[in-house]
Design a protein around this motif. Sequence first.
Motif, PDB file in Angstrom:
ATOM      1  N   UNK A 295       0.803  -1.214   0.000  1.00  0.00           N
ATOM      2  CA  UNK A 295       0.000   0.000   0.000  1.00  0.00           C
ATOM      3  C   UNK A 295       0.838   1.266   0.000  1.00  0.00           C
ATOM      4  N   UNK A 296       1.938   1.278   0.741  1.00  0.00           N
ATOM      5  CA  UNK A 296       2.773   2.474   0.806  1.00  0.00           C
ATOM      6  C   UNK A 296       3.405   2.791  -0.541  1.00  0.00           C
ATOM      7  N   UNK A 297       3.714   1.774  -1.333  1.00  0.00           N
ATOM      8  CA  UNK A 297       4.286   2.018  -2.666  1.00  0.00           C
ATOM      9  C   UNK A 297       3.275   2.730  -3.559  1.00  0.00           C
ATOM     10  N   UNK A 298       2.035   2.225  -3.550  1.00  0.00           N
ATOM     11  CA  UNK A 298       1.008   2.811  -4.421  1.00  0.00           C
ATOM     12  C   UNK A 298       0.662   4.224  -3.959  1.00  0.00           C
ATOM     13  N   UNK A 420       3.388 -11.797 -15.544  1.00  0.00           N
ATOM     14  CA  UNK A 420       4.541 -10.995 -15.964  1.00  0.00           C
ATOM     15  C   UNK A 420       4.226  -9.498 -15.913  1.00  0.00           C
ATOM     16  N   UNK A 421       3.083  -9.108 -16.479  1.00  0.00           N
ATOM     17  CA  UNK A 421       2.720  -7.686 -16.520  1.00  0.00           C
ATOM     18  C   UNK A 421       2.571  -7.121 -15.119  1.00  0.00           C
ATOM     19  N   UNK A 422       1.914  -7.856 -14.239  1.00  0.00           N
ATOM     20  CA  UNK A 422       1.709  -7.375 -12.876  1.00  0.00           C
ATOM     21  C   UNK A 422       3.045  -7.256 -12.130  1.00  0.00           C
ATOM     22  N   UNK A 423       3.926  -8.238 -12.301  1.00  0.00           N
ATOM     23  CA  UNK A 423       5.203  -8.207 -11.592  1.00  0.00           C
ATOM     24  C   UNK A 423       6.088  -7.072 -12.094  1.00  0.00           C
ATOM     25  N   UNK A 424       6.032  -6.803 -13.399  1.00  0.00           N
ATOM     26  CA  UNK A 424       6.796  -5.680 -13.943  1.00  0.00           C
ATOM     27  C   UNK A 424       6.351  -4.360 -13.307  1.00  0.00           C
ATOM     28  N   UNK A 425       5.061  -4.231 -13.076  1.00  0.00           N
ATOM     29  CA  UNK A 425       4.561  -3.016 -12.446  1.00  0.00           C
ATOM     30  C   UNK A 425       5.033  -2.944 -10.998  1.00  0.00           C
ATOM     31  N   UNK A 426       5.047  -4.079 -10.330  1.00  0.00           N
ATOM     32  CA  UNK A 426       5.569  -4.124  -8.955  1.00  0.00           C
ATOM     33  C   UNK A 426       7.024  -3.675  -8.930  1.00  0.00           C
ATOM     34  N   UNK A 427       7.819  -4.207  -9.856  1.00  0.00           N
ATOM     35  CA  UNK A 427       9.233  -3.837  -9.909  1.00  0.00           C
ATOM     36  C   UNK A 427       9.411  -2.336 -10.134  1.00  0.00           C
ATOM     37  N   UNK A 428       8.557  -1.757 -10.980  1.00  0.00           N
ATOM     38  CA  UNK A 428       8.669  -0.329 -11.281  1.00  0.00           C
ATOM     39  C   UNK A 428       8.261   0.543 -10.098  1.00  0.00           C
ATOM     40  N   UNK A 429       7.373   0.036  -9.245  1.00  0.00           N
ATOM     41  CA  UNK A 429       6.934   0.795  -8.065  1.00  0.00           C
ATOM     42  C   UNK A 429       7.900   0.675  -6.890  1.00  0.00           C
ATOM     43  N   UNK A 430       8.772  -0.303  -6.926  1.00  0.00           N
ATOM     44  CA  UNK A 430       9.661  -0.596  -5.797  1.00  0.00           C
ATOM     45  C   UNK A 430      10.558   0.598  -5.478  1.00  0.00           C
ATOM     46  N   UNK A 431      10.431   1.177  -4.291  1.00  0.00           N
ATOM     47  CA  UNK A 431      11.228   2.363  -3.952  1.00  0.00           C
ATOM     48  C   UNK A 431      12.692   2.059  -3.676  1.00  0.00           C
ATOM     49  N   UNK A 485      -5.948  -1.551 -16.496  1.00  0.00           N
ATOM     50  CA  UNK A 485      -5.546  -0.647 -17.570  1.00  0.00           C
ATOM     51  C   UNK A 485      -4.193  -0.009 -17.272  1.00  0.00           C
ATOM     52  N   UNK A 486      -3.974   0.412 -16.035  1.00  0.00           N
ATOM     53  CA  UNK A 486      -2.700   1.030 -15.654  1.00  0.00           C
ATOM     54  C   UNK A 486      -1.556   0.033 -15.788  1.00  0.00           C
ATOM     55  N   UNK A 487      -1.767  -1.198 -15.328  1.00  0.00           N
ATOM     56  CA  UNK A 487      -0.714  -2.212 -15.393  1.00  0.00           C
ATOM     57  C   UNK A 487      -0.366  -2.539 -16.843  1.00  0.00           C
ATOM     58  N   UNK A 488      -1.375  -2.669 -17.708  1.00  0.00           N
ATOM     59  CA  UNK A 488      -1.100  -2.894 -19.131  1.00  0.00           C
ATOM     60  C   UNK A 488      -0.354  -1.720 -19.745  1.00  0.00           C
ATOM     61  N   UNK A 489      -0.774  -0.514 -19.392  1.00  0.00           N
ATOM     62  CA  UNK A 489      -0.147   0.674 -19.961  1.00  0.00           C
ATOM     63  C   UNK A 489       1.329   0.726 -19.602  1.00  0.00           C
ATOM     64  N   UNK A 490       1.667   0.283 -18.394  1.00  0.00           N
ATOM     65  CA  UNK A 490       3.075   0.288 -18.009  1.00  0.00           C
ATOM     66  C   UNK A 490       3.844  -0.860 -18.665  1.00  0.00           C
ATOM     67  N   UNK A 491       3.402  -2.092 -18.416  1.00  0.00           N
ATOM     68  CA  UNK A 491       4.159  -3.258 -18.866  1.00  0.00           C
ATOM     69  C   UNK A 491       4.231  -3.354 -20.385  1.00  0.00           C
ATOM     70  N   UNK A 492       3.078  -3.336 -21.030  1.00  0.00           N
ATOM     71  CA  UNK A 492       3.066  -3.504 -22.484  1.00  0.00           C
ATOM     72  C   UNK A 492       3.496  -2.215 -23.191  1.00  0.00           C
ATOM     73  N   UNK A 493       3.173  -1.059 -22.609  1.00  0.00           N
ATOM     74  CA  UNK A 493       3.623   0.195 -23.195  1.00  0.00           C
ATOM     75  C   UNK A 493       5.131   0.329 -23.152  1.00  0.00           C
TER      76      UNK A 493
END
Length: 525
Positions: A295-298, A420-431, A485-493
């Motif tokens: 939650x703190x990351x988001x 894969x898409x969800x984990x990529x978004x997690x990695x990008x949010x990791x502080x 939609x946000x996760x797709x926009x990040x990972x696939x974009x």
Amino acid sequence: MEAGLDLRQLEAIIAKLSPEDRAELVEQVEAELEKPFLPNPGPQTAALESLADILLYGGQAGGGKSALEVGAAANNHFSSLILRREATQLDGLIEFSREILAGHGEFIGGNENVWRLKTGGRLKFAGLKQPDDWRKYAGNARDYLAFDEAGEFLREQVFSLIGWLRSTKEGQRCRVILGSNPPRGGDGLWLIEEFAPWLDPNYPNRAMPGELRWAIVVGGITEWVAGPGVYERGGEDYEAMSRTFIPASLDDNPYLRDTDYRAKLQSLPEPLRSQLLYGDFQAGRADDEWQLLPGEWVKAAQARWVPDGFKGLKMTALAVDVAQGGADDSTIAPRYGTWFAPLVVKPGRETPDGPSIGAMVFGVRRDGAGVIVDVGGGYGGGAVTFLKDNGVAVTGFNASHTSTAKSVDGQWSFFNKRAEAHWRFREALDPSQEGGSPIALPPDPLLLADLLAIRWKPVGTAKVQIEEKAAIKVRLGRSPDRGDAVIMSWSEGTKLAIRKLTDAALGGRLPQVKVGYAKQKVGRR
């Protein structure tokens, strides 16, 4: 009598009355005293007298929630249902009802757990342990529903049963009372969403305790409206229902405030101490053990967002979560580098086919940005065809396809493209990454709820699996279209951006300025 007096003040006033005045007072309040339940002065009285169709009452422990729930049924209603998440939790409520209703009716225990009141009313106690247990009571009209510890219920359970709130008895009022301390699990976040004007510190138009606000629920989404009345949305009429929140504290309960109950609450560990002692709905927003995105990351990503974060940048990508008809929403998540624009959302009934989705995209797309369309389940195929026929660079995303990728640290592979898409978004949010996370998300409370609702688990040999969308939908009471939609926009974009740079390099057209998505600092303020 002066409003706002507590019980001790009333006792002091009565003590000063002459015997004659006391007798006159008793005569005047005799009818009131004959009622099964007499509320405590203060919040409990305000709650019982509130005109809200849906009332959230409580906050602190010991504020008299159970008494209000039982008392409202006994005094004012004919067909009542009081619920706990599990039937085994009803013992205390039932024992409490025996104190209030002794002499006012007959209690039938066992599998029934029903009071048959002398007034002709009926009060039933029941549990809703499984997500779809609400169906056991669907079809039975009630003029009163109470959810004890409402933060433990699923949103779908509560709002599904509200659909059966009605009465044919002339003059009978219908209402819902949600008695609750602050929810202690991530699944209870819906309670804060549904009473955002009172509970969300970031809500732009805050409401005062007891103030009535009106809302309609369209496609599972609450929309706050100007006032009572009927509102047309997509060719359907929706009648607004009023809501309010009345906080209650231990000090408001004369039966507990002078006991050792406060000391017990003070000895609790945090964040439970702040939740129960102070009624703090923001304390300890505990993450689930298998929650994908902390939650703190988001929340940090939303705190980084500024309205003009897109300035000086071109649109990188936009992703479309398609809803062609039905109750879900079609949602577009446009982003400029690491800055996400506010989401564009339309009810599925307004986007029934490929051309309608295409028109939605054309209204948002800028700078020749690549478009990603969710084609899982076959819903987005028409949109992909329409966009391609009109010269748009579009990629279909099918979450069920196999993934051969690895996590950045090399420790995990993925069950499918969804993982894969969800984990990529997690990695990008990791502080903890070098320089911290650059992602800036719009301060959308429904987006926050979508992202915090995602669960994962390890399967096989170090593979990540993300729970099915249907399971998330059950907990949220709606489809997590914004989060998807946000996760797709990040990972696939991101893949589209890398592919575009690679193609440019191979063609001898390397850009003069580095604009790789990972290098941009947008929104990191």
